[in-house]
Design a protein around this motif. Sequence first.
Motif, PDB file in Angstrom:
ATOM      1  N   ILE A   6       0.697  -1.329   0.064  1.00 41.43           N
ATOM      2  CA  ILE A   6       0.016  -0.030   0.028  1.00 41.43           C
ATOM      3  C   ILE A   6       0.918   1.183   0.041  1.00 41.43           C
ATOM      4  O   ILE A   6       0.724   2.064  -0.666  1.00 41.43           O
ATOM      5  CB  ILE A   6      -0.901  -0.091   0.979  1.00 41.43           C
ATOM      6  CG1 ILE A   6      -1.729  -1.165   1.277  1.00 41.43           C
ATOM      7  CG2 ILE A   6      -1.786   1.162   1.153  1.00 41.43           C
ATOM      8  CD1 ILE A   6      -2.794  -1.456   0.172  1.00 41.43           C
ATOM      9  N   THR A  92       2.358   2.713  -9.901  1.00 40.05           N
ATOM     10  CA  THR A  92       1.979   4.038  -9.735  1.00 40.05           C
ATOM     11  C   THR A  92       2.381   4.571  -8.435  1.00 40.05           C
ATOM     12  O   THR A  92       1.884   3.779  -7.443  1.00 40.05           O
ATOM     13  CB  THR A  92       0.458   4.087 -10.358  1.00 40.05           C
ATOM     14  OG1 THR A  92       0.380   3.826 -11.551  1.00 40.05           O
ATOM     15  CG2 THR A  92       0.053   5.717 -10.066  1.00 40.05           C
ATOM     16  N   ARG A 100      -1.715  13.089   3.698  1.00 44.30           N
ATOM     17  CA  ARG A 100      -1.922  11.949   2.861  1.00 44.30           C
ATOM     18  C   ARG A 100      -3.454  11.796   2.436  1.00 44.30           C
ATOM     19  O   ARG A 100      -3.784  10.785   1.643  1.00 44.30           O
ATOM     20  CB  ARG A 100      -1.703  10.619   3.713  1.00 44.30           C
ATOM     21  CG  ARG A 100      -0.277  10.260   4.359  1.00 44.30           C
ATOM     22  CD  ARG A 100       0.849  10.558   3.336  1.00 44.30           C
ATOM     23  NE  ARG A 100       0.992  11.965   2.854  1.00 44.30           N
ATOM     24  CZ  ARG A 100       1.657  12.855   3.637  1.00 44.30           C
ATOM     25  NH1 ARG A 100       2.063  12.848   4.753  1.00 44.30           N
ATOM     26  NH2 ARG A 100       1.644  14.114   3.064  1.00 44.30           N
ATOM     27  N   SER A 103      -3.420  11.794  -1.745  1.00 45.83           N
ATOM     28  CA  SER A 103      -2.917  10.371  -2.352  1.00 45.83           C
ATOM     29  C   SER A 103      -3.746   9.493  -1.766  1.00 45.83           C
ATOM     30  O   SER A 103      -3.744   8.248  -2.675  1.00 45.83           O
ATOM     31  CB  SER A 103      -1.280  10.388  -1.568  1.00 45.83           C
ATOM     32  OG  SER A 103      -1.272  10.375  -0.261  1.00 45.83           O
ATOM     33  N   ALA A 104      -4.149   9.445  -0.715  1.00 48.84           N
ATOM     34  CA  ALA A 104      -5.037   8.084  -0.392  1.00 48.84           C
ATOM     35  C   ALA A 104      -6.599   8.288  -1.158  1.00 48.84           C
ATOM     36  O   ALA A 104      -6.792   7.258  -1.372  1.00 48.84           O
ATOM     37  CB  ALA A 104      -5.471   8.263   1.219  1.00 48.84           C
ATOM     38  N   TRP A 107      -5.215   6.846  -4.462  1.00 47.79           N
ATOM     39  CA  TRP A 107      -5.008   5.220  -4.162  1.00 47.79           C
ATOM     40  C   TRP A 107      -6.048   4.711  -4.265  1.00 47.79           C
ATOM     41  O   TRP A 107      -6.306   3.482  -4.836  1.00 47.79           O
ATOM     42  CB  TRP A 107      -4.319   5.125  -2.838  1.00 47.79           C
ATOM     43  CG  TRP A 107      -4.362   3.751  -2.296  1.00 47.79           C
ATOM     44  CD1 TRP A 107      -3.478   2.565  -2.931  1.00 47.79           C
ATOM     45  CD2 TRP A 107      -5.347   3.008  -1.581  1.00 47.79           C
ATOM     46  NE1 TRP A 107      -3.914   1.345  -2.487  1.00 47.79           N
ATOM     47  CE2 TRP A 107      -5.008   1.662  -1.517  1.00 47.79           C
ATOM     48  CE3 TRP A 107      -6.129   3.586  -0.760  1.00 47.79           C
ATOM     49  CZ2 TRP A 107      -5.793   0.988  -0.685  1.00 47.79           C
ATOM     50  CZ3 TRP A 107      -6.974   2.776  -0.051  1.00 47.79           C
ATOM     51  CH2 TRP A 107      -6.585   1.209   0.061  1.00 47.79           C
ATOM     52  N   TRP A 108      -7.241   5.049  -3.435  1.00 47.20           N
ATOM     53  CA  TRP A 108      -8.635   4.348  -3.377  1.00 47.20           C
ATOM     54  C   TRP A 108      -9.445   4.429  -4.650  1.00 47.20           C
ATOM     55  O   TRP A 108      -9.860   3.380  -4.982  1.00 47.20           O
ATOM     56  CB  TRP A 108      -9.471   5.006  -2.113  1.00 47.20           C
ATOM     57  CG  TRP A 108     -10.537   4.247  -1.879  1.00 47.20           C
ATOM     58  CD1 TRP A 108     -10.630   3.156  -0.898  1.00 47.20           C
ATOM     59  CD2 TRP A 108     -11.762   3.959  -2.444  1.00 47.20           C
ATOM     60  NE1 TRP A 108     -11.859   2.449  -0.797  1.00 47.20           N
ATOM     61  CE2 TRP A 108     -12.713   3.052  -1.867  1.00 47.20           C
ATOM     62  CE3 TRP A 108     -12.341   4.575  -3.721  1.00 47.20           C
ATOM     63  CZ2 TRP A 108     -13.870   2.735  -2.180  1.00 47.20           C
ATOM     64  CZ3 TRP A 108     -13.684   4.071  -4.173  1.00 47.20           C
ATOM     65  CH2 TRP A 108     -14.232   3.103  -3.579  1.00 47.20           C
ATOM     66  N   THR A 111      -7.377   2.074  -7.258  1.00 48.54           N
ATOM     67  CA  THR A 111      -7.589   0.685  -6.904  1.00 48.54           C
ATOM     68  C   THR A 111      -8.995   0.234  -7.073  1.00 48.54           C
ATOM     69  O   THR A 111      -9.294  -1.150  -7.604  1.00 48.54           O
ATOM     70  CB  THR A 111      -7.114   0.587  -5.412  1.00 48.54           C
ATOM     71  OG1 THR A 111      -5.725   0.872  -5.401  1.00 48.54           O
ATOM     72  CG2 THR A 111      -6.982  -1.203  -5.073  1.00 48.54           C
ATOM     73  N   VAL A 118      -0.783   0.357  -6.885  1.00 46.23           N
ATOM     74  CA  VAL A 118      -0.927   1.784  -6.576  1.00 46.23           C
ATOM     75  C   VAL A 118      -0.356   2.185  -5.299  1.00 46.23           C
ATOM     76  O   VAL A 118      -0.824   1.240  -4.153  1.00 46.23           O
ATOM     77  CB  VAL A 118      -2.300   2.294  -6.788  1.00 46.23           C
ATOM     78  CG1 VAL A 118      -2.064   3.944  -6.514  1.00 46.23           C
ATOM     79  CG2 VAL A 118      -2.843   2.284  -8.267  1.00 46.23           C
ATOM     80  N   ARG A 119       0.774   2.832  -4.824  1.00 40.98           N
ATOM     81  CA  ARG A 119       1.349   3.124  -3.905  1.00 40.98           C
ATOM     82  C   ARG A 119       1.264   4.470  -3.546  1.00 40.98           C
ATOM     83  O   ARG A 119       1.294   5.345  -4.218  1.00 40.98           O
ATOM     84  CB  ARG A 119       3.021   2.469  -3.921  1.00 40.98           C
ATOM     85  CG  ARG A 119       3.033   1.100  -4.319  1.00 40.98           C
ATOM     86  CD  ARG A 119       2.387   0.070  -3.462  1.00 40.98           C
ATOM     87  NE  ARG A 119       2.947  -1.140  -4.151  1.00 40.98           N
ATOM     88  CZ  ARG A 119       4.023  -1.879  -3.861  1.00 40.98           C
ATOM     89  NH1 ARG A 119       4.772  -1.383  -3.034  1.00 40.98           N
ATOM     90  NH2 ARG A 119       4.313  -3.080  -4.480  1.00 40.98           N
ATOM     91  N   ILE A 120       0.988   4.635  -2.090  1.00 45.71           N
ATOM     92  CA  ILE A 120       1.015   6.092  -1.454  1.00 45.71           C
ATOM     93  C   ILE A 120       2.470   6.373  -0.725  1.00 45.71           C
ATOM     94  O   ILE A 120       2.928   5.448  -0.175  1.00 45.71           O
ATOM     95  CB  ILE A 120       0.089   5.956  -0.305  1.00 45.71           C
ATOM     96  CG1 ILE A 120      -1.251   5.626  -0.911  1.00 45.71           C
ATOM     97  CG2 ILE A 120       0.113   7.293   0.552  1.00 45.71           C
ATOM     98  CD1 ILE A 120      -2.594   5.472   0.479  1.00 45.71           C
ATOM     99  N   ALA A 249      -6.705   2.819   3.977  1.00 50.12           N
ATOM    100  CA  ALA A 249      -5.415   2.564   3.530  1.00 50.12           C
ATOM    101  C   ALA A 249      -4.552   1.907   4.503  1.00 50.12           C
ATOM    102  O   ALA A 249      -3.970   0.944   4.248  1.00 50.12           O
ATOM    103  CB  ALA A 249      -4.725   3.580   2.887  1.00 50.12           C
TER     104      ALA A 249
END
Length: 280
Positions: A6, A92, A100, A103-104, A107-108, A111, A118-120, A249
């Motif tokens: 994650i 990514t 965060r 970015s979270a 990511w959500w 995904t 996909v990484r934070i 996350a």
Amino acid sequence: MTRAGIFITAAELKRLLDGGGPVAVLDVRWQLNEPDGHDAYRRGHVPGAVYVSLDDELTDHSVTGRGRHPLPTGSSVQAAARLWGVRDGVPTVVYDDWNRAGSARAWWVLTAAGISDVRILDGGLAAWTAAGGRLEAGEVTPEPGDVVVTHEDLYHGALPTLTAEEVAGYGGLLLDARAPRRFSGEDEPVDPVAGHIAGARNAPSTDVLTADGTLRPADDLTRFFDDRGVAGDVGVYCGSGVTASVVVAVLRDKGIDAALYPGSWSEWCSDPSRPVATGS
């Protein structure tokens, strides 16, 4: 060390970029009181990073009745992600400069749409510069990507969600990721009604982070969630589904597949028939 697929550390991202490895980097700067981070991006960003607008590209404001940040469609995510240079089989990395949140959310959304790996960036832009990462100014226009999205309806996508109706009869634990004063109803700077969903417990998204914006140690996070009775089914909400993604996350990092209530408090409180609680 990368945590459960994650998060990624600044040192890991630096090694990827210094080594010329394929990676798409997305700058998702957004704050509640400053939603447009494009000017900040232009002044300095991770080399090669593409700016992503949370309000314009990770939200569909044409949708009504689902809170302040309704989810976009999968097809719109695919079109945007290709413009950002996101490619199938290429990782990514998403980052921001405020708790965060941006970015979270990215990511959500990515995904849930079915985009893998996909990484934070743990610690965000501050962690990047602290690790010796340089910044570049201006815009980045990447080669178009070829990523394929597999879910058109993100409310029923690759990550679990809750509707307002499901929240009303939810048998699991509901966590509210907003600040304590908003949870208690003492302060509500955005939405028309103060308070929280009856039965919810407060789990501020900022409390999963240290003072420098990186994740708290694993043992601290375990105690944080244990103190709130996290076990079994868990749902998370906030004001409009953005900062709740941070908690989702982190829970997923710990092996807990928590559901996001995308409409969150902004949707819930729009209907006066829904119960509202105040206090801590």
